[in-house]
Write a protein that holds these residues in place. Sequence first.
Motif, PDB file in Angstrom:
ATOM      1  N   PRO A   1     -22.112   3.789 -19.159  1.00  0.00           N
ATOM      2  CA  PRO A   1     -23.368   3.175 -18.703  1.00  0.00           C
ATOM      3  C   PRO A   1     -23.351   1.665 -18.935  1.00  0.00           C
ATOM      4  O   PRO A   1     -22.577   1.155 -19.742  1.00  0.00           O
ATOM      5  CB  PRO A   1     -24.434   3.838 -19.564  1.00  0.00           C
ATOM      6  N   ASN A   2     -24.223   0.973 -18.252  1.00  0.00           N
ATOM      7  CA  ASN A   2     -24.280  -0.486 -18.345  1.00  0.00           C
ATOM      8  C   ASN A   2     -24.840  -0.998 -19.663  1.00  0.00           C
ATOM      9  O   ASN A   2     -24.986  -2.192 -19.831  1.00  0.00           O
ATOM     10  CB  ASN A   2     -25.110  -1.056 -17.191  1.00  0.00           C
ATOM     11  N   THR A   3     -25.182  -0.125 -20.566  1.00  0.00           N
ATOM     12  CA  THR A   3     -25.764  -0.564 -21.830  1.00  0.00           C
ATOM     13  C   THR A   3     -24.744  -0.453 -22.953  1.00  0.00           C
ATOM     14  O   THR A   3     -24.100   0.572 -23.123  1.00  0.00           O
ATOM     15  CB  THR A   3     -26.985   0.292 -22.194  1.00  0.00           C
ATOM     16  N   GLY A   4     -24.573  -1.511 -23.700  1.00  0.00           N
ATOM     17  CA  GLY A   4     -23.748  -1.465 -24.899  1.00  0.00           C
ATOM     18  C   GLY A   4     -22.261  -1.420 -24.649  1.00  0.00           C
ATOM     19  O   GLY A   4     -21.768  -1.639 -23.558  1.00  0.00           O
ATOM     20  N   SER A   5     -21.531  -1.107 -25.705  1.00  0.00           N
ATOM     21  CA  SER A   5     -20.084  -1.024 -25.663  1.00  0.00           C
ATOM     22  C   SER A   5     -19.662   0.425 -25.851  1.00  0.00           C
ATOM     23  O   SER A   5     -20.470   1.272 -26.189  1.00  0.00           O
ATOM     24  CB  SER A   5     -19.483  -1.901 -26.755  1.00  0.00           C
ATOM     25  N   ALA A   6     -18.383   0.692 -25.628  1.00  0.00           N
ATOM     26  CA  ALA A   6     -17.870   2.045 -25.793  1.00  0.00           C
ATOM     27  C   ALA A   6     -16.411   1.985 -26.211  1.00  0.00           C
ATOM     28  O   ALA A   6     -15.685   1.058 -25.843  1.00  0.00           O
ATOM     29  CB  ALA A   6     -18.018   2.843 -24.508  1.00  0.00           C
ATOM     30  N   ARG A   7     -16.003   2.988 -26.984  1.00  0.00           N
ATOM     31  CA  ARG A   7     -14.618   3.097 -27.407  1.00  0.00           C
ATOM     32  C   ARG A   7     -14.292   4.563 -27.637  1.00  0.00           C
ATOM     33  O   ARG A   7     -15.114   5.312 -28.173  1.00  0.00           O
ATOM     34  CB  ARG A   7     -14.381   2.339 -28.703  1.00  0.00           C
ATOM     35  N   PHE A   8     -13.088   4.980 -27.229  1.00  0.00           N
ATOM     36  CA  PHE A   8     -12.576   6.293 -27.599  1.00  0.00           C
ATOM     37  C   PHE A   8     -11.075   6.217 -27.809  1.00  0.00           C
ATOM     38  O   PHE A   8     -10.405   5.343 -27.256  1.00  0.00           O
ATOM     39  CB  PHE A   8     -12.953   7.378 -26.583  1.00  0.00           C
ATOM     40  N   ASP A   9     -10.572   7.105 -28.649  1.00  0.00           N
ATOM     41  CA  ASP A   9      -9.149   7.191 -28.956  1.00  0.00           C
ATOM     42  C   ASP A   9      -8.558   8.430 -28.300  1.00  0.00           C
ATOM     43  O   ASP A   9      -9.253   9.431 -28.102  1.00  0.00           O
ATOM     44  CB  ASP A   9      -8.924   7.284 -30.467  1.00  0.00           C
ATOM     45  N   VAL A  10      -7.255   8.363 -28.005  1.00  0.00           N
ATOM     46  CA  VAL A  10      -6.539   9.471 -27.384  1.00  0.00           C
ATOM     47  C   VAL A  10      -5.367   9.852 -28.278  1.00  0.00           C
ATOM     48  O   VAL A  10      -4.602   8.982 -28.718  1.00  0.00           O
ATOM     49  CB  VAL A  10      -6.019   9.086 -25.977  1.00  0.00           C
ATOM     50  N   TYR A  11      -5.239  11.156 -28.551  1.00  0.00           N
ATOM     51  CA  TYR A  11      -4.146  11.702 -29.352  1.00  0.00           C
ATOM     52  C   TYR A  11      -3.446  12.791 -28.549  1.00  0.00           C
ATOM     53  O   TYR A  11      -4.079  13.480 -27.743  1.00  0.00           O
ATOM     54  CB  TYR A  11      -4.678  12.307 -30.656  1.00  0.00           C
ATOM     55  N   VAL A  12      -2.142  12.974 -28.806  1.00  0.00           N
ATOM     56  CA  VAL A  12      -1.357  13.993 -28.121  1.00  0.00           C
ATOM     57  C   VAL A  12      -0.611  14.812 -29.167  1.00  0.00           C
ATOM     58  O   VAL A  12      -0.027  14.255 -30.107  1.00  0.00           O
ATOM     59  CB  VAL A  12      -0.352  13.361 -27.134  1.00  0.00           C
ATOM     60  N   ALA A  13      -0.634  16.135 -29.005  1.00  0.00           N
ATOM     61  CA  ALA A  13       0.051  17.038 -29.937  1.00  0.00           C
ATOM     62  C   ALA A  13       0.831  18.099 -29.158  1.00  0.00           C
ATOM     63  O   ALA A  13       0.493  18.431 -28.024  1.00  0.00           O
ATOM     64  CB  ALA A  13      -0.955  17.709 -30.868  1.00  0.00           C
ATOM     65  N   LYS A  14       1.823  18.617 -29.818  1.00  0.00           N
ATOM     66  CA  LYS A  14       2.579  19.750 -29.299  1.00  0.00           C
ATOM     67  C   LYS A  14       1.807  21.016 -29.665  1.00  0.00           C
ATOM     68  O   LYS A  14       1.384  21.168 -30.811  1.00  0.00           O
ATOM     69  CB  LYS A  14       3.961  19.756 -29.959  1.00  0.00           C
ATOM     70  N   PRO A  15       1.579  21.925 -28.699  1.00  0.00           N
ATOM     71  CA  PRO A  15       0.811  23.132 -29.026  1.00  0.00           C
ATOM     72  C   PRO A  15       1.600  24.081 -29.921  1.00  0.00           C
ATOM     73  O   PRO A  15       2.834  24.103 -29.887  1.00  0.00           O
ATOM     74  CB  PRO A  15       0.540  23.771 -27.662  1.00  0.00           C
TER      75      PRO A  15
END
Length: 146
Positions: free
Chosen positions: A57-71
């Motif tokens: 959305p146009n309000t505020g900031s945002a951040r997310f992290d991405v992780y990868v694992a072997k099942p």
Amino acid sequence: MASVVQENGSSDQVLNEFGSDPRQLNCTIRVPVPRPKSEFSEEETVEILRVIDIDIPNTGSARFDVYVAKPDDKQGVEGCSDLGEYAGCLIELNQRRFKERTMSLGITNLVKRIGGENCEKLIVSLVPRDGELSIGGVRIDQIQAQ
């Protein structure tokens, strides 16, 4: 879909597949993502993890992290005890927003590091860190190295 409650009280969404509808990233989402069969040799192949249709959305900031694992061979996504290897993050500050952007991360070396070269799927974890956002999907593409 299973929901796992962690020690700190937050819950993770553990999915069998992401589906076609966008999902709010208000808790950690863990999902198995199929790896495509490559037409090229291992030396010629580059794997790209794509987080698609990211909407902030146009309000505020945002951040997310991405992780990868072997099942885990027997239990799949539920048997994966940790988030896996850090693959990257998206950080958006109070700037002009673009609808439905895509985040691309090269994961070729990461897949080798975790021993996932022969896996048909990898477990991808999306971890919200700040702000509101939704995700349209996650996929892995393979392209020929130049």
